[in-house]
Write an enzyme that holds these catalytic residues in place. Structure first.
Site, PDB file in Angstrom:
ATOM      1  N   ARG A   1     -34.170   3.821  16.812  1.00 33.81           N
ATOM      2  CA  ARG A   1     -33.772   3.021  17.961  1.00 33.81           C
ATOM      3  C   ARG A   1     -32.628   3.743  18.663  1.00 33.81           C
ATOM      4  O   ARG A   1     -31.805   4.400  18.002  1.00 33.81           O
ATOM      5  CB  ARG A   1     -33.290   1.625  17.522  1.00 33.81           C
ATOM      6  CG  ARG A   1     -34.395   0.704  17.038  1.00 33.81           C
ATOM      7  CD  ARG A   1     -35.195   0.125  18.201  1.00 33.81           C
ATOM      8  NE  ARG A   1     -36.201  -0.824  17.770  1.00 33.81           N
ATOM      9  CZ  ARG A   1     -37.502  -0.553  17.615  1.00 33.81           C
ATOM     10  NH1 ARG A   1     -37.963   0.661  17.837  1.00 33.81           N
ATOM     11  NH2 ARG A   1     -38.346  -1.497  17.262  1.00 33.81           N
TER      12      ARG A   1
ATOM     13  N   GLU B   1     -33.198   1.600  27.364  1.00 31.50           N
ATOM     14  CA  GLU B   1     -34.535   1.974  27.862  1.00 31.50           C
ATOM     15  C   GLU B   1     -34.979   1.034  28.979  1.00 31.50           C
ATOM     16  O   GLU B   1     -34.709  -0.165  28.894  1.00 31.50           O
ATOM     17  CB  GLU B   1     -35.534   1.900  26.705  1.00 31.50           C
ATOM     18  CG  GLU B   1     -35.239   2.914  25.633  1.00 31.50           C
ATOM     19  CD  GLU B   1     -36.106   2.729  24.395  1.00 31.50           C
ATOM     20  OE1 GLU B   1     -37.037   1.899  24.407  1.00 31.50           O
ATOM     21  OE2 GLU B   1     -35.839   3.418  23.400  1.00 31.50           O
TER      22      GLU B   1
ATOM     23  N   HIS C   1     -40.421   6.376  24.446  1.00 25.59           N
ATOM     24  CA  HIS C   1     -40.643   5.413  23.356  1.00 25.59           C
ATOM     25  C   HIS C   1     -42.150   5.237  23.099  1.00 25.59           C
ATOM     26  O   HIS C   1     -42.697   4.147  23.295  1.00 25.59           O
ATOM     27  CB  HIS C   1     -39.984   4.063  23.659  1.00 25.59           C
ATOM     28  CG  HIS C   1     -39.801   3.238  22.415  1.00 25.59           C
ATOM     29  ND1 HIS C   1     -38.784   2.345  22.263  1.00 25.59           N
ATOM     30  CD2 HIS C   1     -40.511   3.181  21.265  1.00 25.59           C
ATOM     31  CE1 HIS C   1     -38.868   1.771  21.073  1.00 25.59           C
ATOM     32  NE2 HIS C   1     -39.920   2.263  20.446  1.00 25.59           N
TER      33      HIS C   1
HETATM   34  P1  NAP Z   1     -38.853   0.493   6.652  1.00 25.32           P
HETATM   35  O1  NAP Z   1     -39.985   0.907   5.804  1.00 25.32           O
HETATM   36  O2  NAP Z   1     -38.292  -0.874   6.528  1.00 25.32           O
HETATM   37  O3  NAP Z   1     -37.683   1.569   6.427  1.00 25.32           O
HETATM   38  C1  NAP Z   1     -36.411   1.394   6.922  1.00 25.32           C
HETATM   39  C2  NAP Z   1     -35.507   2.357   6.184  1.00 25.32           C
HETATM   40  O4  NAP Z   1     -34.223   2.310   6.804  1.00 25.32           O
HETATM   41  C3  NAP Z   1     -35.323   2.009   4.708  1.00 25.32           C
HETATM   42  O5  NAP Z   1     -35.504   3.185   3.953  1.00 25.32           O
HETATM   43  C4  NAP Z   1     -33.880   1.527   4.630  1.00 25.32           C
HETATM   44  O6  NAP Z   1     -33.308   1.843   3.369  1.00 25.32           O
HETATM   45  C5  NAP Z   1     -33.248   2.325   5.763  1.00 25.32           C
HETATM   46  N1  NAP Z   1     -32.029   1.712   6.251  1.00 25.32           N
HETATM   47  C6  NAP Z   1     -31.838   0.413   6.607  1.00 25.32           C
HETATM   48  N2  NAP Z   1     -30.565   0.233   6.957  1.00 25.32           N
HETATM   49  C7  NAP Z   1     -29.949   1.421   6.810  1.00 25.32           C
HETATM   50  C8  NAP Z   1     -28.628   1.859   7.017  1.00 25.32           C
HETATM   51  N3  NAP Z   1     -27.684   1.004   7.409  1.00 25.32           N
HETATM   52  N4  NAP Z   1     -28.338   3.167   6.782  1.00 25.32           N
HETATM   53  C9  NAP Z   1     -29.283   4.035   6.372  1.00 25.32           C
HETATM   54  N5  NAP Z   1     -30.573   3.673   6.155  1.00 25.32           N
HETATM   55  C10 NAP Z   1     -30.882   2.378   6.376  1.00 25.32           C
HETATM   56  O7  NAP Z   1     -39.210   0.648   8.197  1.00 25.32           O
HETATM   57  P2  NAP Z   1     -40.230   1.680   8.871  1.00 25.32           P
HETATM   58  O8  NAP Z   1     -41.560   1.064   8.981  1.00 25.32           O
HETATM   59  O9  NAP Z   1     -40.082   3.004   8.219  1.00 25.32           O
HETATM   60  O10 NAP Z   1     -39.597   1.713  10.359  1.00 25.32           O
HETATM   61  C11 NAP Z   1     -38.284   2.198  10.545  1.00 25.32           C
HETATM   62  C12 NAP Z   1     -37.821   1.981  11.973  1.00 25.32           C
HETATM   63  O11 NAP Z   1     -38.482   2.889  12.858  1.00 25.32           O
HETATM   64  C13 NAP Z   1     -38.133   0.623  12.583  1.00 25.32           C
HETATM   65  O12 NAP Z   1     -37.213  -0.362  12.181  1.00 25.32           O
HETATM   66  C14 NAP Z   1     -38.061   0.879  14.059  1.00 25.32           C
HETATM   67  O13 NAP Z   1     -36.754   0.677  14.533  1.00 25.32           O
HETATM   68  C15 NAP Z   1     -38.396   2.364  14.165  1.00 25.32           C
HETATM   69  N6  NAP Z   1     -39.707   2.560  14.825  1.00 25.32           N
HETATM   70  C16 NAP Z   1     -39.761   3.266  15.981  1.00 25.32           C
HETATM   71  C17 NAP Z   1     -40.983   3.474  16.593  1.00 25.32           C
HETATM   72  C18 NAP Z   1     -41.089   4.285  17.843  1.00 25.32           C
HETATM   73  O14 NAP Z   1     -42.026   4.075  18.602  1.00 25.32           O
HETATM   74  N7  NAP Z   1     -40.203   5.211  18.095  1.00 25.32           N
HETATM   75  C19 NAP Z   1     -42.147   2.914  16.065  1.00 25.32           C
HETATM   76  C20 NAP Z   1     -42.050   2.209  14.880  1.00 25.32           C
HETATM   77  C21 NAP Z   1     -40.817   2.041  14.261  1.00 25.32           C
HETATM   78  P3  NAP Z   1     -32.115   0.929   2.763  1.00 25.32           P
HETATM   79  O15 NAP Z   1     -32.516  -0.494   2.962  1.00 25.32           O
HETATM   80  O16 NAP Z   1     -32.044   1.379   1.342  1.00 25.32           O
HETATM   81  O17 NAP Z   1     -30.889   1.291   3.520  1.00 25.32           O
END
Ligand code: NAP
Length: 317
Positions: free
Chosen positions: A236, A265, A283
């Site tokens: 994000r 954005e 995005h």
């Molecule tokens: P996920 O499986 O829930 O993974 C999130 C990861 O972030 C976990 O490993 C978590 O580990 C870590 N995290 C959370 N808080 C943190 C912090 N304060 N410091 C460091 N690490 C932290 O989610 P996902 O499916 O991989 O998606 C991740 C993110 O990608 C989404 O939330 C979204 O914002 C973004 N995304 C972007 C797009 C795009 O189009 N660009 C598309 C989809 C998703 P811990 O809980 O151990 O910290």
């Protein structure tokens, strides 16, 4: 679910909209009207709306949730739910769903693509050929190798792990930072984002947005990544101190950046548009036909499960 009245906050996906229209009673949230019409619209329909379908960008704030006394479910057409007021949903007993897993591969592909595009200067090389500079001048300037670079990933969740798997195939050692250290044999844990950046050539932001990760790519992290380092952000915009990022890129204190997400954005800082060490994307991490169809089906599946009082397919709350 013919009787379910669903409020679709804005146009997201034609297939999703058609299916919602076909399967439920769909209300479009005054898309083409001035914003001040929305309050009246909500008052008119507040006692019938039981579901809201929203996107990662729009979310659902407390004001919207409070305006809908019969709201039962917020179905988010994204995995990130940082703009949904989850606390208010919990208080109100409103369920929340998202679209995890189905988008993981595409977002990971884009992250790797951005890293390679920045280091190998692919967009600039394309322009070089199109503008006739190849013929007029000479061979393109040398670029930087991606294979073997040290890749640091902030957030080794679903998407982060998919990125790690991909870059391993490029011979890149992987380190990561997140709140929880995991027992991954091939990936090195860094307790802080600064330490991770200091030991990375390419730093990828793939964590979810929350209070601790807002601004996690700070001035110090950018300095630690340094003038040869590349930042890739597919998380994000708010993960990165954008002001610091722009000034580090302009001053050459950061080597380059591949950015799919931005703080405000679709506004993109003007200064980025002039930089040659930056690759910008609108995005579009999950933006393939295949994934958007799967995301839409997951939204529909969650609504259907809710109506049938079955377990939700991807519950957040
Ligand atoms: P996920 O499986 O829930 O993974 C999130 C990861 O972030 C976990 O490993 C978590 O580990 C870590 N995290 C959370 N808080 C943190 C912090 N304060 N410091 C460091 N690490 C932290 O989610 P996902 O499916 O991989 O998606 C991740 C993110 O990608 C989404 O939330 C979204 O914002 C973004 N995304 C972007 C797009 C795009 O189009 N660009 C598309 C989809 C998703 P811990 O809980 O151990 O910290």
């Amino acid at each position: 679910m013919e009787s379910l009245v669903v409020l679709l906050l804005h146009p997201m996906d034609t297939y999703l909209e058609q299916e919602l229209d076909r399967r439920c009673r769909l209300l479009r949230f005054c898309w083409d009207s001035p914003p001040d019409r929305r309050q009246g619209f909500l008052r008119t329909h507040s006692t019938s709306i039981r579901a809201v379908v929203t996107s990662g960008g729009s979310g659902a704030d407390a004001a919207l949730i409070d305006a809908l006394p019969r709201l039962e479910i917020v179905a988010c057409y994204s995995v990130g739910v940082d703009r949904v007021d989850l606390d208010r949903c919990r208080e109100r007993g409103v369920r929340v769903t998202n679209t995890p897993d189905v988008l993981t591969d595409d977002v990971a592909d884009l992250a790797v693509g951005l890293a390679i595009a920045v280091l190998r200067r692919i967009p600039q090389a394309d322009r070089y050929v199109r503008d006739g500079q190849w013929k007029a001048k000479a061979d393109y300037a040398l670029t930087t190798r991606f294979s073997g670079k040290r890749v640091g990933i902030i957030g080794l969740g679903r998407i982060g792990l998919a990125i790690a798997k991909r870059v391993e195939a490029f011979g890149c050692p992987v380190s990561y930072n997140q709140r929880t250290k995991q027992a991954y044999p091939n990936y090195t844990y860094s307790p802080t984002a600064i330490e991770l950046a200091a030991n990375s050539d390419v730093l990828v932001v793939a964590c979810s947005l929350n209070e601790q990760s807002r601004g996690i790519v700070s001035r110090e992290v950018i300095e630690a990544l340094g003038p040869r380092g590349v930042l890739v952000n597919i998380g994000r915009g708010a993960h990165v101190d954008e002001h610091e990022l722009v000034s580090a890129l302009v001053d050459g204190r950061l080597g380059g950046a591949g950015l799919d997400v931005f703080e405000d954005e679709p506004e993109v800082p003007e200064a980025l548009l002039a930089l040659h060490n930056v690759v910008l994307a609108p995005h579009m991490g999950s933006g393939t036909r295949e994934t958007r169809r799967a995301m839409a089906d997951l939204v529909l599946g969650n609504l259907e499960a809710h109506v049938l009082k079955k377990p939700l397919l991807s519950p957040v709350v």
